[in-house]
Design a protein around this motif. Structure first.
Motif, PDB file in Angstrom:
ATOM      1  N   ASP A   1      42.480  38.012  32.821  1.00 49.84           N
ATOM      2  CA  ASP A   1      42.262  36.815  33.639  1.00 49.84           C
ATOM      3  C   ASP A   1      43.518  36.367  34.364  1.00 49.84           C
ATOM      4  O   ASP A   1      44.625  36.795  34.045  1.00 49.84           O
ATOM      5  N   TYR A   2      43.291  35.490  35.307  1.00 46.72           N
ATOM      6  CA  TYR A   2      44.356  34.712  35.926  1.00 46.72           C
ATOM      7  C   TYR A   2      43.961  33.252  35.732  1.00 46.72           C
ATOM      8  O   TYR A   2      42.969  32.791  36.290  1.00 46.72           O
ATOM      9  N   ASN A   3      44.714  32.538  34.914  1.00 43.73           N
ATOM     10  CA  ASN A   3      44.437  31.133  34.597  1.00 43.73           C
ATOM     11  C   ASN A   3      42.965  30.910  34.244  1.00 43.73           C
ATOM     12  O   ASN A   3      42.298  30.049  34.806  1.00 43.73           O
ATOM     13  N   LYS A   4      42.455  31.749  33.332  1.00 41.67           N
ATOM     14  CA  LYS A   4      41.108  31.644  32.753  1.00 41.67           C
ATOM     15  C   LYS A   4      39.994  32.148  33.672  1.00 41.67           C
ATOM     16  O   LYS A   4      38.830  32.077  33.323  1.00 41.67           O
ATOM     17  N   GLN A   5      40.331  32.675  34.833  1.00 40.36           N
ATOM     18  CA  GLN A   5      39.305  33.162  35.764  1.00 40.36           C
ATOM     19  C   GLN A   5      39.474  34.649  36.038  1.00 40.36           C
ATOM     20  O   GLN A   5      40.578  35.180  35.967  1.00 40.36           O
ATOM     21  N   GLY A   6      38.362  35.311  36.359  1.00 45.11           N
ATOM     22  CA  GLY A   6      38.370  36.711  36.749  1.00 45.11           C
ATOM     23  C   GLY A   6      38.040  37.700  35.647  1.00 45.11           C
ATOM     24  O   GLY A   6      37.883  38.886  35.911  1.00 45.11           O
ATOM     25  N   ARG A   7      37.924  37.232  34.409  1.00 40.91           N
ATOM     26  CA  ARG A   7      37.617  38.151  33.294  1.00 40.91           C
ATOM     27  C   ARG A   7      36.307  38.902  33.512  1.00 40.91           C
ATOM     28  O   ARG A   7      36.137  40.016  33.052  1.00 40.91           O
ATOM     29  N   ASN A   8      35.361  38.263  34.176  1.00 40.77           N
ATOM     30  CA  ASN A   8      34.011  38.801  34.320  1.00 40.77           C
ATOM     31  C   ASN A   8      33.888  39.866  35.405  1.00 40.77           C
ATOM     32  O   ASN A   8      32.821  40.471  35.548  1.00 40.77           O
ATOM     33  N   LEU A   9      34.943  40.147  36.135  1.00 42.79           N
ATOM     34  CA  LEU A   9      34.878  41.175  37.173  1.00 42.79           C
ATOM     35  C   LEU A   9      34.734  42.553  36.531  1.00 42.79           C
ATOM     36  O   LEU A   9      35.447  42.888  35.590  1.00 42.79           O
ATOM     37  N   GLY A  10      33.834  43.379  37.062  1.00 43.61           N
ATOM     38  CA  GLY A  10      33.587  44.709  36.495  1.00 43.61           C
ATOM     39  C   GLY A  10      34.616  45.749  36.873  1.00 43.61           C
ATOM     40  O   GLY A  10      34.678  46.822  36.280  1.00 43.61           O
ATOM     41  N   GLU A  11      35.426  45.446  37.875  1.00 45.76           N
ATOM     42  CA  GLU A  11      36.481  46.338  38.314  1.00 45.76           C
ATOM     43  C   GLU A  11      37.807  45.607  38.125  1.00 45.76           C
ATOM     44  O   GLU A  11      37.843  44.409  37.819  1.00 45.76           O
ATOM     45  N   VAL A  12      38.911  46.340  38.284  1.00 49.92           N
ATOM     46  CA  VAL A  12      40.239  45.740  38.117  1.00 49.92           C
ATOM     47  C   VAL A  12      40.893  45.604  39.475  1.00 49.92           C
ATOM     48  O   VAL A  12      40.842  46.517  40.308  1.00 49.92           O
ATOM     49  N   TYR A  13      41.509  44.442  39.667  1.00 48.59           N
ATOM     50  CA  TYR A  13      42.196  44.115  40.914  1.00 48.59           C
ATOM     51  C   TYR A  13      43.665  43.849  40.604  1.00 48.59           C
ATOM     52  O   TYR A  13      44.004  43.333  39.550  1.00 48.59           O
ATOM     53  N   GLN A  14      44.512  44.190  41.580  1.00 50.81           N
ATOM     54  CA  GLN A  14      45.949  43.987  41.449  1.00 50.81           C
ATOM     55  C   GLN A  14      46.380  42.890  42.418  1.00 50.81           C
ATOM     56  O   GLN A  14      45.854  42.791  43.528  1.00 50.81           O
ATOM     57  N   ILE A  15      47.356  42.106  41.989  1.00 52.85           N
ATOM     58  CA  ILE A  15      47.835  41.026  42.840  1.00 52.85           C
ATOM     59  C   ILE A  15      48.433  41.618  44.124  1.00 52.85           C
ATOM     60  O   ILE A  15      49.070  42.661  44.095  1.00 52.85           O
ATOM     61  N   LYS A  16      48.170  40.943  45.220  1.00 53.00           N
ATOM     62  CA  LYS A  16      48.631  41.427  46.535  1.00 53.00           C
ATOM     63  C   LYS A  16      50.091  41.091  46.752  1.00 53.00           C
ATOM     64  O   LYS A  16      50.576  40.070  46.380  1.00 53.00           O
TER      65      LYS A  16
ATOM     66  N   GLU B   1      51.918  50.233  36.954  1.00 54.56           N
ATOM     67  CA  GLU B   1      53.123  49.535  37.387  1.00 54.56           C
ATOM     68  C   GLU B   1      53.164  48.140  36.774  1.00 54.56           C
ATOM     69  O   GLU B   1      52.141  47.607  36.359  1.00 54.56           O
ATOM     70  N   ASN B   2      54.335  47.564  36.796  1.00 53.50           N
ATOM     71  CA  ASN B   2      54.512  46.220  36.249  1.00 53.50           C
ATOM     72  C   ASN B   2      54.076  45.172  37.275  1.00 53.50           C
ATOM     73  O   ASN B   2      54.868  44.362  37.740  1.00 53.50           O
ATOM     74  N   LYS B   3      52.785  45.224  37.644  1.00 50.73           N
ATOM     75  CA  LYS B   3      52.189  44.248  38.553  1.00 50.73           C
ATOM     76  C   LYS B   3      51.026  43.575  37.833  1.00 50.73           C
ATOM     77  O   LYS B   3      50.389  44.172  36.969  1.00 50.73           O
ATOM     78  N   PHE B   4      50.743  42.359  38.223  1.00 46.84           N
ATOM     79  CA  PHE B   4      49.691  41.583  37.573  1.00 46.84           C
ATOM     80  C   PHE B   4      48.318  42.084  38.000  1.00 46.84           C
ATOM     81  O   PHE B   4      48.062  42.304  39.178  1.00 46.84           O
ATOM     82  N   ILE B   5      47.426  42.277  37.011  1.00 50.26           N
ATOM     83  CA  ILE B   5      46.063  42.720  37.286  1.00 50.26           C
ATOM     84  C   ILE B   5      45.062  41.742  36.670  1.00 50.26           C
ATOM     85  O   ILE B   5      45.385  41.004  35.738  1.00 50.26           O
TER      86      ILE B   5
END
Length: 176
Positions: A161-176, A151-155
């Protein structure tokens, strides 16, 4: 479990196992299609670096790898403009090129890359992306190797990343 990155909350979306299975499938497809060739994998930094590393571990035939850095996002929104921050350092003439992207949404970066790569007399050019947002896609270029259509949601995570953070997460998260 929800996570907080800066001012945004994200919820689990794809597990490391789901991602790994899709990366393996994409590598098999690429191996099959380029079995008698030595493709150049042109990795789009920064986001695609984890995907590319895992993909290349699964791609067991001869290949060349190069990197290019493009920018089109500010926070959670695409700017509509694509800027080349780190250019090509390889001659692509007479080669098969596979652009490796973390995510394709509007397709503006892919279009800019195709214009750049087509300046060379390449044998072929294709795109491999782990994530594809068909609702957001505005280009006519075929994305041949697609992992997850989403879907067209931010992950965020697994290189994204989100503003240079989160790249290192091993799983993918979607914005709430």
């Amino acid at each position: 479990m929800e996570i907080q990155i800066l001012d945004k909350t994200f919820v689990p979306y794809l597990s490391a196992l789901e991602i790994d299975a899709e990366v393996q499938r994409l590598a098999k497809d690429l191996l099959n299609d380029y079995k008698n060739e030595v493709p150049v994998f042109l990795v789009v930094l920064n986001g695609a670096f984890i995907f590319a590393a895992d993909l290349m571990k699964q791609y067991t035939s001869a290949a060349e790898i190069s990197f290019i850095k493009m920018a089109s996002y500010n926070g959670t929104e695409t700017t509509g403009n694509v800027t080349e921050l780190l250019g090509l350092d390889i001659d692509l003439t007479n080669k098969h090129v596979v652009i490796v992207e973390d995510i394709v949404d509007t397709g503006n970066t892919i279009a800019a890359l195709y214009n750049l790569v087509n300046r060379f007399k390449v044998k072929s050019i294709n795109t491999a992306t782990l994530f594809f947002k068909p609702e957001a896609y505005k280009q006519t270029i075929d994305i041949k190797y697609t992992g997850f259509s989403i879907e067209n949601k931010f992950i965020v995570g697994y290189g994204l990343d989100y503003n240079k953070q989160g790249r290192n997460l091993g799983e993918v998260y979607q914005i709430k």
